[in-house]
Design an enzyme around this catalytic site. Structure first.
Site, PDB file in Angstrom:
ATOM      1  N   ASP A  93       0.862  -1.192   0.000  1.00 34.28           N
ATOM      2  CA  ASP A  93       0.000   0.000   0.000  1.00 34.28           C
ATOM      3  C   ASP A  93       0.895   1.238   0.000  1.00 34.28           C
ATOM      4  OD1 ASP A  93      -0.348  -0.816   3.416  1.00 34.28           O
ATOM      5  OD2 ASP A  93       0.680   0.979   2.701  1.00 34.28           O
ATOM      6  N   ALA A 137       0.935  -0.764  16.376  1.00 34.50           N
ATOM      7  CA  ALA A 137       1.750   0.284  15.732  1.00 34.50           C
ATOM      8  C   ALA A 137       1.226   1.683  16.066  1.00 34.50           C
ATOM      9  CB  ALA A 137       1.755   0.067  14.222  1.00 34.50           C
ATOM     10  N   SER A 197       4.923 -10.797  10.704  1.00 38.48           N
ATOM     11  CA  SER A 197       4.984 -12.160  11.251  1.00 38.48           C
ATOM     12  C   SER A 197       6.376 -12.749  11.050  1.00 38.48           C
ATOM     13  CB  SER A 197       3.955 -13.034  10.526  1.00 38.48           C
ATOM     14  OG  SER A 197       4.257 -13.053   9.124  1.00 38.48           O
ATOM     15  N   HIS A 208       8.413  -5.252  -1.764  1.00 37.53           N
ATOM     16  CA  HIS A 208       7.469  -6.142  -2.446  1.00 37.53           C
ATOM     17  C   HIS A 208       6.595  -5.426  -3.471  1.00 37.53           C
ATOM     18  CE1 HIS A 208       7.908  -9.046   1.199  1.00 37.53           C
ATOM     19  NE2 HIS A 208       8.944  -9.094   0.395  1.00 37.53           N
ATOM     20  N   CYS A 227       3.889  -0.921 -25.408  1.00 35.14           N
ATOM     21  CA  CYS A 227       2.552  -0.333 -25.232  1.00 35.14           C
ATOM     22  C   CYS A 227       2.380   0.125 -23.776  1.00 35.14           C
ATOM     23  CB  CYS A 227       1.480  -1.375 -25.549  1.00 35.14           C
ATOM     24  SG  CYS A 227       1.874  -2.380 -26.994  1.00 35.14           S
ATOM     25  N   CYS A 235      -2.227  -7.730 -28.726  1.00 32.52           N
ATOM     26  CA  CYS A 235      -1.641  -9.069 -28.541  1.00 32.52           C
ATOM     27  C   CYS A 235      -2.250  -9.828 -27.370  1.00 32.52           C
ATOM     28  CB  CYS A 235      -0.138  -8.924 -28.335  1.00 32.52           C
ATOM     29  SG  CYS A 235       0.263  -8.166 -26.754  1.00 32.52           S
TER      30      CYS A 235
HETATM   31  C1  BV8 Z   1      11.859 -15.385  -3.731  1.00 28.80           C
HETATM   32  C2  BV8 Z   1       3.469  -8.819  -2.453  1.00 28.80           C
HETATM   33  C3  BV8 Z   1      13.384 -16.386  -5.209  1.00 28.80           C
HETATM   34  C4  BV8 Z   1       2.305  -9.531  -3.036  1.00 28.80           C
HETATM   35  C5  BV8 Z   1       4.536 -10.396  -0.929  1.00 28.80           C
HETATM   36  C6  BV8 Z   1      13.571 -19.018   2.816  1.00 28.80           C
HETATM   37  C7  BV8 Z   1      12.893 -19.777   3.709  1.00 28.80           C
HETATM   38  C8  BV8 Z   1      11.541 -20.146   3.428  1.00 28.80           C
HETATM   39  C9  BV8 Z   1      10.880 -19.740   2.268  1.00 28.80           C
HETATM   40  C10 BV8 Z   1      11.577 -18.984   1.383  1.00 28.80           C
HETATM   41  C11 BV8 Z   1      12.909 -18.637   1.645  1.00 28.80           C
HETATM   42  N1  BV8 Z   1      13.317 -17.874   0.619  1.00 28.80           N
HETATM   43  C12 BV8 Z   1      12.301 -17.744  -0.295  1.00 28.80           C
HETATM   44  C13 BV8 Z   1      11.230 -18.424   0.158  1.00 28.80           C
HETATM   45  C14 BV8 Z   1       9.939 -18.500  -0.517  1.00 28.80           C
HETATM   46  C15 BV8 Z   1       9.009 -17.301  -0.265  1.00 28.80           C
HETATM   47  C16 BV8 Z   1       8.618 -17.255   1.192  1.00 28.80           C
HETATM   48  O1  BV8 Z   1       9.133 -16.488   1.972  1.00 28.80           O
HETATM   49  N2  BV8 Z   1       7.628 -18.095   1.504  1.00 28.80           N
HETATM   50  C17 BV8 Z   1       7.096 -18.099   2.897  1.00 28.80           C
HETATM   51  C18 BV8 Z   1       5.590 -17.912   2.849  1.00 28.80           C
HETATM   52  C19 BV8 Z   1       7.481 -19.373   3.567  1.00 28.80           C
HETATM   53  N3  BV8 Z   1       9.642 -16.053  -0.669  1.00 28.80           N
HETATM   54  C20 BV8 Z   1       9.482 -15.672  -1.960  1.00 28.80           C
HETATM   55  O2  BV8 Z   1       8.849 -16.304  -2.787  1.00 28.80           O
HETATM   56  C21 BV8 Z   1      10.161 -14.362  -2.351  1.00 28.80           C
HETATM   57  N4  BV8 Z   1      10.824 -14.528  -3.621  1.00 28.80           N
HETATM   58  O3  BV8 Z   1      12.326 -15.991  -2.806  1.00 28.80           O
HETATM   59  O4  BV8 Z   1      12.316 -15.471  -5.017  1.00 28.80           O
HETATM   60  C22 BV8 Z   1      14.062 -15.921  -6.407  1.00 28.80           C
HETATM   61  C23 BV8 Z   1      15.311 -15.366  -6.252  1.00 28.80           C
HETATM   62  C24 BV8 Z   1      15.985 -14.973  -7.406  1.00 28.80           C
HETATM   63  C25 BV8 Z   1      15.377 -15.131  -8.674  1.00 28.80           C
HETATM   64  C26 BV8 Z   1      14.087 -15.670  -8.780  1.00 28.80           C
HETATM   65  C27 BV8 Z   1      13.391 -16.046  -7.622  1.00 28.80           C
HETATM   66  C28 BV8 Z   1       9.097 -13.244  -2.593  1.00 28.80           C
HETATM   67  C29 BV8 Z   1       8.421 -12.897  -1.316  1.00 28.80           C
HETATM   68  C30 BV8 Z   1       7.472 -11.697  -1.547  1.00 28.80           C
HETATM   69  C31 BV8 Z   1       6.065 -12.147  -1.814  1.00 28.80           C
HETATM   70  N5  BV8 Z   1       5.180 -10.979  -1.940  1.00 28.80           N
HETATM   71  N6  BV8 Z   1       3.734  -9.306  -1.100  1.00 28.80           N
HETATM   72  C32 BV8 Z   1       1.011  -9.186  -2.358  1.00 28.80           C
HETATM   73  O5  BV8 Z   1       1.020  -8.432  -1.365  1.00 28.80           O
HETATM   74  O6  BV8 Z   1      -0.014  -9.668  -2.837  1.00 28.80           O
HETATM   75  S1  BV8 Z   1       4.759 -11.012   0.661  1.00 28.80           S
HETATM   76  C33 BV8 Z   1       3.366 -10.458   1.546  1.00 28.80           C
HETATM   77  O7  BV8 Z   1       3.263 -11.335   2.615  1.00 28.80           O
HETATM   78  C34 BV8 Z   1       3.496  -9.097   2.187  1.00 28.80           C
HETATM   79  O8  BV8 Z   1       4.151  -8.165   1.371  1.00 28.80           O
HETATM   80  C35 BV8 Z   1       4.312  -9.402   3.431  1.00 28.80           C
HETATM   81  O9  BV8 Z   1       5.642  -9.351   3.170  1.00 28.80           O
HETATM   82  C36 BV8 Z   1       3.966 -10.831   3.690  1.00 28.80           C
HETATM   83  C37 BV8 Z   1       3.052 -10.921   4.851  1.00 28.80           C
HETATM   84  O10 BV8 Z   1       3.811 -10.836   5.953  1.00 28.80           O
HETATM   85  P1  BV8 Z   1       3.471  -9.686   7.042  1.00 28.80           P
HETATM   86  O11 BV8 Z   1       3.572  -8.361   6.407  1.00 28.80           O
HETATM   87  O12 BV8 Z   1       4.302 -10.012   8.189  1.00 28.80           O
HETATM   88  O13 BV8 Z   1       1.906  -9.900   7.346  1.00 28.80           O
HETATM   89  P2  BV8 Z   1       1.210 -11.091   8.146  1.00 28.80           P
HETATM   90  O14 BV8 Z   1      -0.232 -10.994   7.817  1.00 28.80           O
HETATM   91  O15 BV8 Z   1       1.932 -12.360   7.937  1.00 28.80           O
HETATM   92  O16 BV8 Z   1       1.427 -10.706   9.702  1.00 28.80           O
HETATM   93  C38 BV8 Z   1       0.916  -9.515  10.210  1.00 28.80           C
HETATM   94  C39 BV8 Z   1       1.641  -9.273  11.533  1.00 28.80           C
HETATM   95  O17 BV8 Z   1       1.199  -8.021  12.061  1.00 28.80           O
HETATM   96  C40 BV8 Z   1       1.324 -10.343  12.595  1.00 28.80           C
HETATM   97  O18 BV8 Z   1       2.524 -10.698  13.252  1.00 28.80           O
HETATM   98  C41 BV8 Z   1       0.373  -9.608  13.552  1.00 28.80           C
HETATM   99  O19 BV8 Z   1       0.520 -10.059  14.885  1.00 28.80           O
HETATM  100  C42 BV8 Z   1       0.845  -8.178  13.424  1.00 28.80           C
HETATM  101  N7  BV8 Z   1      -0.191  -7.161  13.701  1.00 28.80           N
HETATM  102  C43 BV8 Z   1      -1.535  -7.269  13.496  1.00 28.80           C
HETATM  103  N8  BV8 Z   1      -2.124  -6.070  13.828  1.00 28.80           N
HETATM  104  C44 BV8 Z   1      -1.135  -5.220  14.220  1.00 28.80           C
HETATM  105  C45 BV8 Z   1       0.107  -5.909  14.128  1.00 28.80           C
HETATM  106  N9  BV8 Z   1       1.287  -5.330  14.432  1.00 28.80           N
HETATM  107  C46 BV8 Z   1       1.255  -4.023  14.868  1.00 28.80           C
HETATM  108  N10 BV8 Z   1       0.100  -3.284  14.954  1.00 28.80           N
HETATM  109  C47 BV8 Z   1      -1.091  -3.856  14.653  1.00 28.80           C
HETATM  110  N11 BV8 Z   1      -2.212  -3.120  14.765  1.00 28.80           N
END
Ligand code: BV8
Length: 268
Positions: free
Chosen positions: A122, A252, A210, A137, A155, A171
């Site tokens: 966002d 936050a 997380s 991201h 385009c 295309c």
């Molecule tokens: C890649 C955009 C390779 C899209 C996103 C190593 C180990 C394990 C797995 C992997 C690894 N390396 C790579 C991987 C695979 C994968 C990965 O991490 N998988 C996970 C799920 C296991 N990573 C990838 O695929 C990455 N790419 O590795 O490419 C490569 C390298 C070279 C060449 C080619 C390929 C790409 C990762 C990015 C994916 N895109 N976003 C979209 O948004 O639709 S990630 C997306 O999820 C978000 O951007 C964010 O990063 C993530 C969510 O995490 P959080 O932001 O933490 O959100 P979440 O909901 O989980 O948690 C919220 C937290 O807030 C909680 O803790 C909660 O308690 C807290 N909270 C709640 N309310 C509040 C609060 N905190 C404060 N105040 C509040 N009010």
């Protein structure tokens, strides 16, 4: 019995806030002294569901990595396009919260101290004033072609024929959201800038993540290995709590103003 327990909780919260404020005070005015990594929790109090919570209602039965992936998009472009369209509406309708504003005011008060790195797609950090935030991201509000223009005409996405998703009239190349999907490489410049900020900081402040997604989550350990103090703000446990020297169990919008600006103490 209840009363003493609550008092103890409050004292513990006040003490850890005071300890956290001291960590922040120690890096004010120090170039690159503070690296901040934010996740979806940063925008939760602005009404944008966290990534895990984004799977509520009609999206609850989908796996995020499935929706946020090229394979998922190719398998059902309309479904993925609709999911992003819904998230885009939520992002446009949202306003930065007190946490976003506290980060922007900190950057104004102590220019050069803060390096802000976000996983969020966002634009609330930017709208609050942190226009130099590193976006790991991508950007939910920026579309691009799924593949390079086969006619090398370049385009413009604005010329796309409306649809779900919109497509090139010549295309059929579909538009996709300008975000980094699972399995896709992060923008190399953004990742390098984030790594340098993590390595250079004296304090790594981790807000609302997380810690489940890599390589973003790895920035915290990198900073700690380089001698930085690690401070986490999150109302719940995360996968990177072990890296923390101090954890503030709060949200936050409530914790950042007192933490960054000493504006208001924590009240009952
Ligand atoms: C890649 C955009 C390779 C899209 C996103 C190593 C180990 C394990 C797995 C992997 C690894 N390396 C790579 C991987 C695979 C994968 C990965 O991490 N998988 C996970 C799920 C296991 N990573 C990838 O695929 C990455 N790419 O590795 O490419 C490569 C390298 C070279 C060449 C080619 C390929 C790409 C990762 C990015 C994916 N895109 N976003 C979209 O948004 O639709 S990630 C997306 O999820 C978000 O951007 C964010 O990063 C993530 C969510 O995490 P959080 O932001 O933490 O959100 P979440 O909901 O989980 O948690 C919220 C937290 O807030 C909680 O803790 C909660 O308690 C807290 N909270 C709640 N309310 C509040 C609060 N905190 C404060 N105040 C509040 N009010």
């Amino acid at each position: 019995m209840r009363r003493p327990l609550r008092r103890r909780h409050l004292n513990a919260a006040v003490q850890s806030l005071a300890a956290a404020q001291a960590l922040v005070r120690a890096v004010r005015g120090r170039p690159g002294g503070l690296c901040v990594l934010t996740g979806a929790g940063m925008s939760a109090e602005s009404g944008i569901p966290t990534f895990r919570d984004a799977l509520t209602g009609l999206w609850a039965r989908f796996d995020p990595a499935e929706l946020a992936s090229e394979d998922g998009f190719r398998a059902d472009p309309q479904r993925v396009w609709d999911w992003y369209a819904e998230r885009r509406e939520a992002a446009r309708a949202a306003e930065p919260n007190a946490g976003h504003h506290a980060l922007a005011r900190f950057a104004q008060r102590w220019p050069g101290t803060l390096a802000l790195v976000t996983q969020n797609v966002d634009d609330l950090h930017q709208r609050a004033g942190n226009t130099d935030a590193v976006r790991l991201h991508g950007d939910l509000l920026a579309d691009r072609w799924l593949q390079a223009c086969p006619r090398r005409r370049g385009c413009s996405p604005d010329a796309a024929v409306p649809g779900r998703p919109p497509r090139c009239g010549e295309c059929g190349n579909p538009l996709r959201p300008g975000v980094v999907w699972f399995g896709e490489e992060l923008p190399p410049q953004a990742l390098e800038a984030a790594r340098q900020a993590a390595e250079a900081c004296a304090l790594m402040l981790v807000i609302g993540t997380s810690g489940a997604v890599w390589p973003a989550a790895g920035l915290v350990g990198l900073a700690r290995r380089r001698g930085a103090q690690v401070l986490i703000v999150n109302p719940a446990a995360s996968e990177i709590d072990d890296e923390a020297h101090l954890v503030l169990r709060g949200t936050a919008a409530r914790m950042l103003p007192p933490l960054l600006l000493d504006d208001t103490a924590l009240g009952p």
